[in-house]
Design a protein around this motif. Structure first.
Motif, short mmCIF file in Angstrom:
data_model
loop_
_atom_site.label_atom_id
_atom_site.label_comp_id
_atom_site.label_asym_id
_atom_site.label_seq_id
_atom_site.Cartn_x
_atom_site.Cartn_y
_atom_site.Cartn_z
N ALA A 179 0.83 -1.21 0.00
CA ALA A 179 0.00 0.00 0.00
C ALA A 179 0.86 1.26 0.00
O ALA A 179 0.51 2.27 -0.63
N ALA A 180 2.00 1.21 0.69
CA ALA A 180 2.89 2.37 0.70
C ALA A 180 3.48 2.60 -0.70
O ALA A 180 3.57 3.74 -1.16
N ILE A 181 3.85 1.51 -1.36
CA ILE A 181 4.40 1.64 -2.72
C ILE A 181 3.34 2.20 -3.68
O ILE A 181 3.63 3.09 -4.49
N ARG A 182 2.13 1.67 -3.56
CA ARG A 182 1.05 2.17 -4.42
C ARG A 182 0.79 3.65 -4.17
O ARG A 182 0.51 4.42 -5.10
N ALA A 183 0.88 4.06 -2.92
CA ALA A 183 0.63 5.46 -2.57
C ALA A 183 1.68 6.37 -3.18
O ALA A 183 1.36 7.46 -3.68
N ILE A 184 2.93 5.93 -3.17
CA ILE A 184 3.98 6.72 -3.81
C ILE A 184 3.71 6.84 -5.31
O ILE A 184 3.77 7.92 -5.90
N GLU A 185 3.39 5.71 -5.93
CA GLU A 185 3.13 5.70 -7.37
C GLU A 185 1.90 6.53 -7.73
O GLU A 185 1.82 7.10 -8.83
N ALA A 186 0.94 6.62 -6.79
CA ALA A 186 -0.28 7.39 -7.05
C ALA A 186 -0.10 8.88 -6.77
O ALA A 186 -1.04 9.67 -6.96
N GLY A 187 1.09 9.26 -6.31
CA GLY A 187 1.37 10.68 -6.11
C GLY A 187 1.06 11.22 -4.73
O GLY A 187 0.96 12.44 -4.55
N HIS A 188 0.94 10.34 -3.74
CA HIS A 188 0.68 10.81 -2.36
C HIS A 188 2.02 11.20 -1.71
O HIS A 188 2.48 10.55 -0.77
N ASN A 189 2.59 12.27 -2.23
CA ASN A 189 3.95 12.64 -1.80
C ASN A 189 4.04 14.08 -1.30
O ASN A 189 5.14 14.63 -1.18
N ILE A 190 2.89 14.68 -0.99
CA ILE A 190 2.88 16.05 -0.51
C ILE A 190 2.36 16.07 0.93
O ILE A 190 1.97 15.06 1.49
N TYR A 191 2.37 17.28 1.53
CA TYR A 191 1.89 17.42 2.90
C TYR A 191 0.50 16.80 3.07
O TYR A 191 -0.36 16.91 2.19
N THR A 192 0.28 16.22 4.23
CA THR A 192 -1.07 15.81 4.61
C THR A 192 -1.62 16.85 5.60
O THR A 192 -0.93 17.81 5.96
N ARG A 193 -2.84 16.64 6.02
CA ARG A 193 -3.36 17.45 7.12
C ARG A 193 -2.41 17.28 8.30
O ARG A 193 -1.78 16.24 8.45
N LEU A 194 -2.30 18.30 9.15
CA LEU A 194 -1.31 18.26 10.22
C LEU A 194 -1.48 17.06 11.14
O LEU A 194 -0.51 16.57 11.73
N ASP A 195 -2.70 16.52 11.27
CA ASP A 195 -2.93 15.39 12.16
C ASP A 195 -3.04 14.07 11.41
O ASP A 195 -3.44 13.05 11.98
N GLY A 196 -2.70 14.07 10.11
CA GLY A 196 -2.67 12.82 9.36
C GLY A 196 -3.83 12.67 8.40
O GLY A 196 -4.83 13.39 8.46
N ILE A 197 -3.71 11.70 7.50
CA ILE A 197 -4.76 11.46 6.51
C ILE A 197 -6.00 10.88 7.19
O ILE A 197 -5.90 10.14 8.18
#
Length: 391
Positions: A55-73
């Motif tokens: 899931a972490a690899i898929r997230a990187i490939e899907a572009g989840h590489n920017i800031y999240t909300r300060l308390d997490g997704i």
């Protein structure tokens, strides 16, 4: 007449002279330099569960590489809230009572920043986890050590109560504990809770090893006791459970009255936890079955058995931990006047790194103890055990 030279303004802070590299890190560096087997640091190099990694690899490939909300997704906050409900019957609002932190250490730091003031006193049980003590000191908060009773590290209720002063603001409870593997019983936790309620104290619980319990022991979260949810800050994470210590993913659950300030200070220091990796942790919580957690405990109990046998054969009499994945062993027979010297002697002779027990006690205590971590790949653990038998 000679004139005095004014002191330079280019100087370390008042805290810095007392700040030294932890003995755990120092032994890890020494072990790496000689290519040894590191049983010093709790790196937990066992395999990462497939759903977490994928899931972490898929997230990187899907572009989840920017800031999240300060308390997490939201996905991970919801999964954490569901996990706390599932495991302990605790209802936390994922929108206002859950913080995804850059490791449990960051969660602890944020809680201390939000709730405690310089000069406050916080009680910790000894043997202690060094990062708890050092974090408090770095914030000008005074750690007060309450020794547990050897050899089984039982709670001394009288010593706990005697340590309370008008400056006491909180108690830190680490169960299952690092370094001794102490799992606090229901009666002991009830005693701690009673003191918190009587003296109107916060309780900060570090529950990072919650799934590492052995021989039928049971982890109890103090938050579940009457009158404790409002005053208890629960800190845990994924480093140990999912074998991702380098991902730096932890979390805090607490009453919404405290969470806003904790999230602010976490944002100020870390901005947010690693974005794509949060998706991996969420997948683990969502997809891994209950059997994963029971098998995790069973596999580490087997590793513990091998570690205890090797230490016993080496004449380093161990205490049997009820939880976590460390063993404290008597190193009296090893060369060296201090535990640090004994640890370095053992590393030089066997290539196996352990941590000086003195790292977990006040000055003068723990000098005949070493701590060994058994959360290792079987091949490395078996090699370390074989080397220890020959010491």
């Amino acid at each position: 007449m000679p004139t005095s030279t004014p002191a330079s303004r280019l100087a370390l802070s008042l805290l810095a002279p007392g700040a030294v590299q932890s003995e755990i890190r120092a032994m890890s560096v020494a072990c790496e330099q000689m290519g040894g087997i590191n049983l010093a640091q709790g790196v937990c190099d066992t395999p990462v569960p497939a759903p977490v990694q994928e899931a972490a690899i898929r997230a990187i490939e899907a572009g989840h590489n920017i800031y999240t909300r300060l308390d997490g997704i939201g996905r991970l906050r919801n999964a954490i809230a569901a996990k706390q409900q599932r495991d302990y019957g605790l209802a936390y609002d994922a929108e206002s009572e859950v913080l995804v932190a850059s490791g449990a250490t960051a969660g602890f730091h944020a809680a201390c920043m939000a709730l405690l003031n310089p000069g406050d006193e916080v009680l910790l049980f000894e043997p202690f986890y060094g990062y708890h003590v050092s974090t408090l000191k770095s914030l000008r908060i005074n750690p007060i050590l309450v020794p547990l009773t050897e050899p089984d590290w039982a709670l001394d209720a009288d010593a706990l109560r005697a340590a309370i002063t008008p400056k006491t603001r909180a108690i830190v409870l680490n169960t299952p504990s690092n370094p001794g593997g102490k799992v606090f019983s229901l009666a002991e936790i009830q005693e701690v809770a009673a003191v918190c309620i009587e003296h109107d104290l916060f309780l900060i619980t570090d529950e990072i090893y919650e799934y590492f319990v052995y021989d039928g022991a049971r982890h109890i979260s103090a938050t579940t006791l009457p009158g404790m949810k409002e005053r208890t800050i629960v800190i845990s994470g994924f480093s140990k459970t999912f074998s991702v210590t380098g991902w730096r993913l932890g979390y805090v659950t607490a009453d919404r009255k405290w969470m806003g300030a904790m999230s602010y200070f976490h944002d100020l220091t870390y901005v947010c936890a690693p974005s794509a990796l949060q998706h991996g942790a969420a997948a683990g919580l969502e997809e891994l079955p209950p059997s994963f957690y029971t098998e995790l405990a069973a596999s580490h109990q087997d590793k513990r058995t091998r570690m205890l046998a090797a230490l016993t054969a080496a004449g380093l009499t161990p205490s049997t931990p009820a939880g976590a994945y460390y063993v404290l062993a008597d190193a009296t027979r090893l060369a060296g006047k201090t535990a640090a010297e004994k640890a370095r002697h053992l590393l030089a002779v066997t290539g196996v790194a352990a941590v000086a027990g003195s790292a977990f006690f006040r000055a003068g205590r723990g000098e005949n103890l070493l701590r060994f971590c058994f959360a290792k790949k079987d091949k490395d653990l078996d090699e370390a055990c074989e080397r220890l038998r020959g010491v």
